[in-house]
Design a protein around this motif. Structure first.
Motif, PDB file in Angstrom:
ATOM      1  N   UNK A   1      41.357  73.727  26.079  1.00 40.40           N
ATOM      2  CA  UNK A   1      42.074  72.452  26.081  1.00 40.40           C
ATOM      3  C   UNK A   1      41.058  71.326  26.153  1.00 40.40           C
ATOM      4  N   UNK A   2      41.324  70.238  25.445  1.00 45.49           N
ATOM      5  CA  UNK A   2      40.524  69.039  25.650  1.00 45.49           C
ATOM      6  C   UNK A   2      41.382  67.810  25.403  1.00 45.49           C
ATOM      7  N   UNK A   3      41.025  66.707  26.076  1.00 42.81           N
ATOM      8  CA  UNK A   3      41.840  65.497  26.017  1.00 42.81           C
ATOM      9  C   UNK A   3      40.931  64.279  26.047  1.00 42.81           C
ATOM     10  N   UNK A   4      41.476  63.146  25.577  1.00 45.96           N
ATOM     11  CA  UNK A   4      40.695  61.917  25.466  1.00 45.96           C
ATOM     12  C   UNK A   4      41.424  60.768  26.155  1.00 45.96           C
ATOM     13  N   UNK A   5      40.657  59.974  26.905  1.00 44.63           N
ATOM     14  CA  UNK A   5      41.112  58.687  27.422  1.00 44.63           C
ATOM     15  C   UNK A   5      40.274  57.638  26.703  1.00 44.63           C
ATOM     16  N   UNK A   6      40.919  56.850  25.840  1.00 44.81           N
ATOM     17  CA  UNK A   6      40.194  55.914  24.983  1.00 44.81           C
ATOM     18  C   UNK A   6      39.769  54.634  25.703  1.00 44.81           C
ATOM     19  N   UNK A   7      40.211  54.446  26.931  1.00 43.53           N
ATOM     20  CA  UNK A   7      39.795  53.261  27.708  1.00 43.53           C
ATOM     21  C   UNK A   7      39.749  53.669  29.175  1.00 43.53           C
ATOM     22  N   UNK A   8      38.694  54.405  29.541  1.00 42.85           N
ATOM     23  CA  UNK A   8      38.660  55.110  30.823  1.00 42.85           C
ATOM     24  C   UNK A   8      38.754  54.185  32.026  1.00 42.85           C
ATOM     25  N   UNK A   9      38.165  53.016  31.966  1.00 44.11           N
ATOM     26  CA  UNK A   9      38.125  52.156  33.153  1.00 44.11           C
ATOM     27  C   UNK A   9      39.272  51.148  33.185  1.00 44.11           C
ATOM     28  N   UNK A  10      40.413  51.535  32.597  1.00 41.13           N
ATOM     29  CA  UNK A  10      41.560  50.617  32.569  1.00 41.13           C
ATOM     30  C   UNK A  10      42.502  50.826  33.755  1.00 41.13           C
ATOM     31  N   UNK A  11      42.369  51.958  34.459  1.00 32.62           N
ATOM     32  CA  UNK A  11      43.298  52.233  35.560  1.00 32.62           C
ATOM     33  C   UNK A  11      42.516  52.715  36.781  1.00 32.62           C
ATOM     34  N   UNK A  12      42.467  51.885  37.798  1.00 35.23           N
ATOM     35  CA  UNK A  12      41.712  52.230  39.006  1.00 35.23           C
ATOM     36  C   UNK A  12      42.415  53.325  39.808  1.00 35.23           C
ATOM     37  N   UNK A  13      41.610  54.142  40.475  1.00 35.87           N
ATOM     38  CA  UNK A  13      42.160  55.181  41.347  1.00 35.87           C
ATOM     39  C   UNK A  13      42.324  54.595  42.750  1.00 35.87           C
ATOM     40  N   UNK A  14      43.563  54.460  43.185  1.00 37.34           N
ATOM     41  CA  UNK A  14      43.886  53.866  44.485  1.00 37.34           C
ATOM     42  C   UNK A  14      44.416  54.951  45.414  1.00 37.34           C
ATOM     43  N   UNK A  15      43.903  55.001  46.635  1.00 39.18           N
ATOM     44  CA  UNK A  15      44.444  55.910  47.648  1.00 39.18           C
ATOM     45  C   UNK A  15      44.942  55.083  48.828  1.00 39.18           C
ATOM     46  N   UNK A  16      45.798  55.681  49.635  1.00 39.24           N
ATOM     47  CA  UNK A  16      46.303  54.998  50.825  1.00 39.24           C
ATOM     48  C   UNK A  16      45.796  55.725  52.059  1.00 39.24           C
ATOM     49  N   UNK A  17      45.133  54.991  52.925  1.00 39.47           N
ATOM     50  CA  UNK A  17      44.568  55.553  54.151  1.00 39.47           C
ATOM     51  C   UNK A  17      44.956  54.682  55.334  1.00 39.47           C
ATOM     52  N   UNK A  18      45.002  55.264  56.538  1.00 42.35           N
ATOM     53  CA  UNK A  18      45.341  54.441  57.707  1.00 42.35           C
ATOM     54  C   UNK A  18      44.185  53.540  58.115  1.00 42.35           C
ATOM     55  N   UNK A  19      44.507  52.316  58.468  1.00 43.36           N
ATOM     56  CA  UNK A  19      43.507  51.386  58.986  1.00 43.36           C
ATOM     57  C   UNK A  19      43.094  51.869  60.376  1.00 43.36           C
ATOM     58  N   UNK A  20      41.774  52.035  60.633  1.00 39.32           N
ATOM     59  CA  UNK A  20      41.332  52.582  61.926  1.00 39.32           C
ATOM     60  C   UNK A  20      41.868  51.826  63.140  1.00 39.32           C
ATOM     61  N   UNK A  21      41.937  50.517  63.052  1.00 40.52           N
ATOM     62  CA  UNK A  21      42.331  49.717  64.215  1.00 40.52           C
ATOM     63  C   UNK A  21      43.845  49.692  64.424  1.00 40.52           C
ATOM     64  N   UNK A  22      44.600  49.516  63.321  1.00 36.38           N
ATOM     65  CA  UNK A  22      46.055  49.349  63.453  1.00 36.38           C
ATOM     66  C   UNK A  22      46.838  50.616  63.138  1.00 36.38           C
ATOM     67  N   UNK A  23      46.250  51.527  62.380  1.00 33.46           N
ATOM     68  CA  UNK A  23      46.974  52.731  61.976  1.00 33.46           C
ATOM     69  C   UNK A  23      47.893  52.501  60.793  1.00 33.46           C
ATOM     70  N   UNK A  24      47.965  51.274  60.281  1.00 29.08           N
ATOM     71  CA  UNK A  24      48.823  50.972  59.138  1.00 29.08           C
ATOM     72  C   UNK A  24      48.186  51.509  57.857  1.00 29.08           C
ATOM     73  N   UNK A  25      49.074  51.938  56.927  1.00 31.34           N
ATOM     74  CA  UNK A  25      48.590  52.468  55.658  1.00 31.34           C
ATOM     75  C   UNK A  25      48.165  51.316  54.760  1.00 31.34           C
ATOM     76  N   UNK A  26      46.934  51.399  54.255  1.00 30.21           N
ATOM     77  CA  UNK A  26      46.429  50.355  53.361  1.00 30.21           C
ATOM     78  C   UNK A  26      45.895  51.011  52.088  1.00 30.21           C
ATOM     79  N   UNK A  27      45.982  50.258  50.990  1.00 24.65           N
ATOM     80  CA  UNK A  27      45.492  50.758  49.712  1.00 24.65           C
ATOM     81  C   UNK A  27      44.005  50.463  49.574  1.00 24.65           C
TER      82      UNK A  27
END
Length: 744
Positions: A659-685
């Motif tokens: 299998x092989x695949x192509x992304x013709x504009x690789x840097x068009x979509x950022x990879x965002x994760x959600x993690x807890x803020x150390x101080x508040x514990x709230x989820x931030x992107x």
């Protein structure tokens, strides 16, 4: 101790003084016990994993819609100009340990997204209940079938599941079922597929987790018509346990066609005018009808009104008996069929020539999942499968207009499911039907406390000591096999070889981005420029981004796979262990005016599994064996006279590509994760610094079609410089990516 006799009290004291466990009878005498029956196994604990790890989106797959979206606010907000989904629920295909996945889904930020979709309504699982299962996969190559051995992660999963027999299987499935129960909505259901090997244990575990009162049905699926067995009765069925989370749950009756014997017995009348079969039902004596009225000279407690009887008679819907009694005609062709019961004998197991067969050994027929999903969910509901295998649950769920989350530990399973779901998207697109995008996710980092071989029954200090001993022994083994010298006083580095420092990844977990980032950090602090990273498995999508980042900082990182042969003492002693490099991809762009196409020009792999010399020395006369040595698959044969011959099955580099695949504009979509803020514990992107591979074009082999295109279509692009990414998945299910800059 008020409930104990004096003799029993003395016995308890003696046991305590001798530091011995009390006999089971005292558990019931000393403590209140509401449950009359309880399942007990070695190492049983009520503790359930509560680790939360971030999900990272590695790839998004979305076949562009056939028509460009209409220029309306609603459409433009949902799809981009290519017809690819921008918003709304995106289905999830997750690679990793399902215990960590379930815990992260239950306790992490993705739970909010699940609840916003109405919650998880249905779970189907088909766990690895076969004691003899070994995660091997048969791969077709050059007209022969090569058996790919399981990787180390799969081996460890197998050992943890069956290493101690039924006890370890029950412990594994119990914790996961508790997490699944907690993820389900209050009106949700679960179906658990198993066979005779663990059927009784599975039923008891489900009773304990979901409660006896929530047992809905035990489905018997007759998967074969006949099975010869000279010693006992043939095993021709599987069991599917159906439990609900609570008293209220989704249930849509499903029907099967009437069997011939039923038709002959009940629908035995034939309409003379139309030839339609019908069942005659009484027009009188209906329960709850007490009023007696007269119709056509007959005084009866009619179940229909006089007006209805007149209408039915005019429509010739009444059958008049020889005694002059009217009976209602219930036509066979107007009935939905027979409501399904708990014995399913009309769904055949997959044949190898079936169009839906993927070649995956544990694949179940789509008709089986269709019945389950239709019965216990509605359109738009969220369905999950945490042992997804070949992806049957996802495929059927998508076709039926539901949403899905599926996961598996094996990369080959994830890859098989990816190809299958692209095929489903294409099929729905051709039929002008709706479909959703899906994304492939990793767990962004792994905790290392679940290390191989540590006894969970030990005290924490003893566990830590054993962990350190096991890790030290493991590191010594790998360094000796790699012929590297051990080093001290480093946070990350374990050895050195030929002017390069060496890092050994964990034995039971993939090498992750976080792991590599820590290495880069220490390299910069201590001015280290050359590093080898040895790992059994690497996180999907890890390369080449991290390698490019390191190279930009003046650090040369070489990732290498640790082969299973490191655990073979004889191979280590003879210096026969080969640590092979990560595969390499070469591509060539073709620019034409304002569009670009990509050509795949080379793919190099360096796998080894077994060796030619070992095969030649051990195979018997008139036998053959297929081995992998230094990136070549070779068939070694020995004739009746003991003469050995070799045949290279991978005659071209393209033979390695599935299998092989192509992304013709690789840097068009950022990879965002959600993690807890150390101080508040709230989820931030947070942006990981990487991008999501948007699968815009692909070519892959199927069981029916082994051909592969080596040049993509031309893709229209905006003028300027851009990065094009190409992802290749080999026949073992391992992915490799490369990125190239082009100017349009």
């Amino acid at each position: 101790m008020a409930r104990l006799t004096e003799q029993e009290q003395q016995e308890v004291i003696r046991y305590l003084e001798a530091n011995k466990p009390l006999p089971d009878k005292y558990r019931f005498l000393l403590f209140e016990e509401k449950r009359e029956v309880e399942l007990v196994w070695n190492g049983k604990t009520s503790e359930v994993c509560n680790i939360v790890l971030p999900f990272q989106v590695i790839e998004q797959v979305d076949e562009p819609r056939a028509e460009k979206p209409e220029d309306t606010a609603a459409q433009m907000s949902l799809f981009d100009e290519r017809g690819r989904q921008l918003k709304g629920w995106t289905n999830k295909l997750i690679w990793g340990d399902n215990k960590l996945i379930l815990s992260s889904l239950k306790n992490g930020p993705l739970r909010e997204e699940i609840e916003a979709q109405g919650g998880l309504k249905l779970i189907y699982i088909d766990p690895p209940f076969d004691v003899g299962a070994d995660f091997s996969m048969d791969i077709e190559i050059g007209g022969d079938t090569f058996t790919k051995k399981p990787n180390i992660l799969e081996e460890i999963a197998y050992r943890d599941t069956w290493g101690k027999g039924a006890d370890s299987f029950i412990a594994m499935i119990y914790e996961r079922l508790v997490l699944m129960r907690d993820l389900l909505t209050e009106d949700g259901s679960i179906y658990v597929h198993c066979d005779w090997r663990v059927n009784s244990e599975m039923r008891q575990v489900l009773n304990e987790v979901f409660g006896r009162s929530n047992f809905a049905s035990e489905v018997i699926w007759k998967r074969r018509h006949g099975h010869s067995n000279s010693n006992t009765m043939g095993m021709i069925h599987d069991t599917i346990h159906f439990y609900t989370k609570g008293p209220k749950f989704t249930w849509n009756p499903q029907y099967t066609p009437y069997e011939n014997w039923y038709i002959e017995r009940y629908y035995r009348y034939v309409d003379e005018e139309t030839g339609r079969r019908f069942l005659s039902r009484s027009c009188t004596g209906h329960r709850g009808v007490n009023k007696v009225v007269e119709w056509r000279g007959m005084s009866k407690p009619w179940r229909y009104s006089i007006e209805s009887l007149e209408r039915l008679d005019k429509e010739k819907r009444l059958y008049w008996t020889k005694n002059g009694e009217p009976r209602f005609k219930q036509y066979l062709d107007e009935m939905p069929g027979m409501e399904i019961q708990s014995l399913w004998a009309n769904i055949k197991f997959l044949d190898s020539w079936s169009p839906e067969d993927t070649g995956y050994s544990t694949q179940k027929p789509e008709a089986l999942l269709e019945r389950i999903i239709k019965a216990s969910s509605n359109e738009g509901d969220l369905v999950a499968d945490f042992f997804c295998g070949s992806g049957t649950t996802a495929a059927v769920t998508e076709k039926l207009g539901r949403k899905w989350i599926v996961s598996d530990l094996g990369k080959f399973a994830i890859h098989t499911t990816r190809k299958r779901m692209i095929g489903v998207q294409r099929g729905l697109k051709a039929g002008v039907k709706d479909y959703r995008a899906f994304e492939i996710l990793n767990l962004g980092k792994y905790e290392r406390q679940h290390y191989i071989g540590v006894n969970p029954n030990l005290r924490e200090e003893e566990q830590q000591k054993q962990l350190e001993e096991k890790e030290a022994a493991f590191l010594d083994l790998i360094l000796r096999a790699y012929r590297a010298e051990k080093v001290e006083n480093f946070a990350c580095f374990n050895g050195k070889k030929a002017g390069r420092l060496v890092v050994v990844g964990p034995v039971n977990l993939p090498v992750t981005r976080l792991f590599v980032e820590e290495i880069i950090l220490e390299c910069r602090k201590k001015h280290i420029t050359k590093v080898d990273i040895l790992g059994f498995e690497f996180e999907m999508g890890l390369f080449p981004n991290v390698l490019d980042e390191a190279r930009a900082k003046g650090i040369d990182i070489a990732p290498k796979y640790i082969p299973a042969e490191v655990f073979d003492k004889r191979a280590v002693e003879k210096n026969q262990v080969v640590f092979h490099d990560v595969a390499a991809v070469e591509i060539k762009p073709h620019v034409k005016k304002n569009s670009v196409a990509v050509e795949l020009t080379d793919f190099s792999v360096f796998y080894s599994q077994d060796s030619i010399s070992n095969a030649e020395a051990t195979i018997k006369n008139k036998h053959s064996r297929i081995v992998v040595e230094k990136g070549q698959i070779v068939k070694v044969s020995k004739d009746k006279n003991g003469i050995v011959s070799r045949e290279v099955l991978t005659k071209n580099w393209t033979d390695w590509i599935d299998y092989w695949a192509v992304d013709f504009d690789f840097e068009s979509k950022r990879e965002i994760i959600r993690e807890p803020e150390p101080e508040t514990g709230e989820w931030v992107e947070k942006w990981t610094g990487d991008y999501i591979f948007e699968n815009e074009w692909q070519s892959f082999r199927t069981k029916k079609d082994r051909s592969l295109e080596l040049k993509s279509v031309f893709h229209e692009c905006a003028p300027g410089r851009r990065k094009i990414a190409v992802k290749v998945v080999d026949i073992f299910g391992t992915d490799t990516m490369t990125i190239m800059e082009v100017t349009i």
